[in-house]
Design a protein around this motif. Sequence first.
Motif, PDB file in Angstrom:
ATOM      1  N   ASP A  67       0.877  -1.051  -0.001  1.00  0.00           N
ATOM      2  CA  ASP A  67       0.043  -0.035  -0.038  1.00  0.00           C
ATOM      3  C   ASP A  67       0.945   1.231  -0.027  1.00  0.00           C
ATOM      4  OD1 ASP A  67      -2.611  -1.130  -0.049  1.00  0.00           O
ATOM      5  OD2 ASP A  67      -2.697  -1.590   2.161  1.00  0.00           O
ATOM      6  N   ASP A  86       0.604   3.731  -3.056  1.00  0.00           N
ATOM      7  CA  ASP A  86       0.073   5.295  -2.961  1.00  0.00           C
ATOM      8  C   ASP A  86       1.419   6.222  -3.231  1.00  0.00           C
ATOM      9  OD1 ASP A  86      -2.196   4.677  -1.458  1.00  0.00           O
ATOM     10  OD2 ASP A  86      -1.223   4.412   0.456  1.00  0.00           O
ATOM     11  N   SER A 109      -0.150   8.630  -6.323  1.00  0.00           N
ATOM     12  CA  SER A 109      -0.445   9.820  -6.034  1.00  0.00           C
ATOM     13  C   SER A 109       0.571  10.978  -6.592  1.00  0.00           C
ATOM     14  CB  SER A 109      -0.136   9.933  -4.342  1.00  0.00           C
ATOM     15  OG  SER A 109       1.140   9.477  -3.971  1.00  0.00           O
TER      16      SER A 109
END
Length: 90
Positions: free
Chosen positions: A29, A33, A37
């Motif tokens: 994760d 991420d 992002s």
Amino acid sequence: MVNGSVNKGKQLMKLSIIIPSYNMGSKIDQCLDSIFSSTANKEDYEVIAFDSSDDGSMETWKKWLEKETNLSVIHGKKSTNIGKSRNIAA
């Protein structure tokens, strides 16, 4: 590991991000991420993961596959070493 200009069918990718993974479920994760992002245009890059884990990491990968169209995950044999996993993903 980064590999530039990979032809992916219709479109020429400017960047391929290769993620070899083995029993790193707790870090997936955080890694994804960070990648997704970014301000980079998602049409310019692809993320290819090679995972040979036996710790349930595939469930986390599946969650990400549902929401990210430029992510591919290859599930390999447990005995695959990191060099071979990079070569397979590339």
